[in-house]
Write an enzyme that holds these catalytic residues in place. Structure first.
Site, PDB file in Angstrom:
ATOM      1  CD  GLU A 116      -2.940  -1.256   0.210  1.00  0.00           C
ATOM      2  OE1 GLU A 116      -2.941  -0.379  -0.679  1.00  0.00           O
ATOM      3  OE2 GLU A 116      -3.734  -2.204   0.239  1.00  0.00           O
ATOM      4  CG  HIS A 139      -4.490   0.444   5.674  1.00  0.00           C
ATOM      5  ND1 HIS A 139      -5.827   0.677   5.511  1.00  0.00           N
ATOM      6  CD2 HIS A 139      -4.281  -0.830   5.264  1.00  0.00           C
ATOM      7  CE1 HIS A 139      -6.403  -0.412   5.013  1.00  0.00           C
ATOM      8  NE2 HIS A 139      -5.485  -1.342   4.864  1.00  0.00           N
ATOM      9  CG  HIS A 141      -7.784  -4.501   7.917  1.00  0.00           C
ATOM     10  ND1 HIS A 141      -7.191  -5.688   7.524  1.00  0.00           N
ATOM     11  CD2 HIS A 141      -7.418  -3.586   6.985  1.00  0.00           C
ATOM     12  CE1 HIS A 141      -6.502  -5.505   6.397  1.00  0.00           C
ATOM     13  NE2 HIS A 141      -6.614  -4.226   6.059  1.00  0.00           N
ATOM     14  CD  GLU A 169     -13.754  10.211  22.705  1.00  0.00           C
ATOM     15  OE1 GLU A 169     -13.991   9.019  22.930  1.00  0.00           O
ATOM     16  OE2 GLU A 169     -12.710  10.770  23.045  1.00  0.00           O
ATOM     17  CG  HIS A 210      -9.577  -2.836   2.778  1.00  0.00           C
ATOM     18  ND1 HIS A 210      -8.862  -3.100   1.642  1.00  0.00           N
ATOM     19  CD2 HIS A 210      -8.654  -2.883   3.789  1.00  0.00           C
ATOM     20  CE1 HIS A 210      -7.594  -3.323   1.938  1.00  0.00           C
ATOM     21  NE2 HIS A 210      -7.449  -3.193   3.231  1.00  0.00           N
TER      22      HIS A 210
HETATM   23  O1  2HA Z   1      -0.969  -4.879   3.755  1.00  0.00           O
HETATM   24  O2  2HA Z   1      -3.883  -4.187   4.851  1.00  0.00           O
HETATM   25  O3  2HA Z   1      -4.573  -3.333   2.463  1.00  0.00           O
HETATM   26  C1  2HA Z   1      -2.125  -5.519   4.125  1.00  0.00           C
HETATM   27  C2  2HA Z   1      -3.285  -4.652   3.905  1.00  0.00           C
HETATM   28  C3  2HA Z   1      -3.653  -4.350   2.535  1.00  0.00           C
HETATM   29 ZN    ZN Z   2      -5.770  -3.324   4.381  1.00  0.00          ZN
END
Ligand code: 2HA
Ligand code: ZN
Length: 270
Positions: A116, A139, A141, A169, A210
């Site tokens: 990414e 990033h 999840h 908040e 995602h």
């Molecule tokens: O690298 O989260 O979006 C693993 C991820 C891809």
């Molecule tokens: Zn990801």
């Protein structure tokens, strides 16, 4: 030269990735973090004239030439960062051509930075234009945030308004709101460009079904932004299927921002 294992930016990265893993946000190789470092910071620990190898970036990052980034590795597990930093992390410098990364440290087993990286570097470029002190792109999840993208409309305004309304908040922590992208193929320049476009307006961009991107001046600030969205999404997932008796109204939110003297995205309220 000081030992890189003692560098504050390495210690922070170990702690943050371990914490994210324990929260259940970064299963397997999920998630990636990039941390903009200064030349002075890096040269306290490493000889910056020694390039281990070069790796193509896949696009031109001209605005970032000469800049250093600590970046999590592709295919690596957040679970393992803390115990093995040299294989799971790397420090790169963007070469004078703007499209090559020079590896200064890390990825010891022959690895490379996260797939990414385009979304990360493009987001850094977008954020640095609006906030020269931005250093982090993260990033991950987060479970409830991803769940919520399955059952809620995906426009910036309504998604932001719902999260702001989950607990007091939220509007204080991200008064500019949240950008939301539809589901897209990840790991390419296209999603990077779409993410960076949203990053001009927001420090938070959701990738539907995602995960989420956050940007900020420090790992703590960026983690805190994502953590607060995830808290809101968790609350929403708990109450959304029940009859709602009480809400935070638009007027309540206006009163709150007035009391805290916060400038917010007023067009996201009715
Ligand atoms: O690298 O989260 O979006 C693993 C991820 C891809
Ligand atoms: Zn990801």
């Amino acid at each position: 030269m000081k030992n890189i294992f003692d560098a504050p930016f390495i210690c922070e990265m170990r702690k943050t990735t371990a914490n994210m893993y324990r929260l259940g946000w970064d299963e397997r190789n999920g998630g990636n973090v990039s941390y903009l470092l200064t030349e002075e910071e890096v040269s306290e620990y490493l000889d910056t004239s020694k390039v281990i190898r070069t790796i193509p970036i896949g696009f031109k990052a001209d605005d970032l030439i000469g800049k250093y980034f600590l970046v999590t590795g592709t295919g690596k597990y957040f679970k393992n960062v803390d115990g093995d930093i040299e294989n799971n992390l790397g420090i790169i410098r963007i070469a004078p051509d703007g499209e090559t990364a020079e590896l200064i440290w890390g990825y010891k087993d022959g690895g490379r930075f996260t797939s990414e990286l385009p979304a990360h570097l493009m987001s850094h470029m977008a954020r640095l234009k609006v906030d020269p002190e931005n250093r982090i792109v993260m990033h991950t999840h987060p479970t409830n945030t991803v769940a919520m993208t399955h059952i809620h409309p995906l426009d910036d305004k309504s998604f932001t308004r719902t999260i702001w309304g989950t607990c007091t908040e939220c509007i204080v922590v991200f008064p500019e709101g949240i950008g939301v992208l539809p589901w897209m193929v990840c790991g390419n320049n296209e999603i990077g460009i779409a993410t960076a476009e949203k990053m001009s307006d927001y420090r938070l961009v959701i990738w539907s079904q995602h995960g989420i991107y956050g940007a900020g001046k420090s790992l703590d600030e960026t983690f805190g932004l994502i953590e607060t969205v995830e808290k809101g999404a968790e609350l929403y997932m708990k109450y959304a299927s029940f009859p709602i008796l009480n809400r935070i109204t638009d007027d309540d939110l206006r009163a709150l921002t007035k009391a805290f003297n916060i400038k917010f995205r007023e067009d996201f309220l009715d």
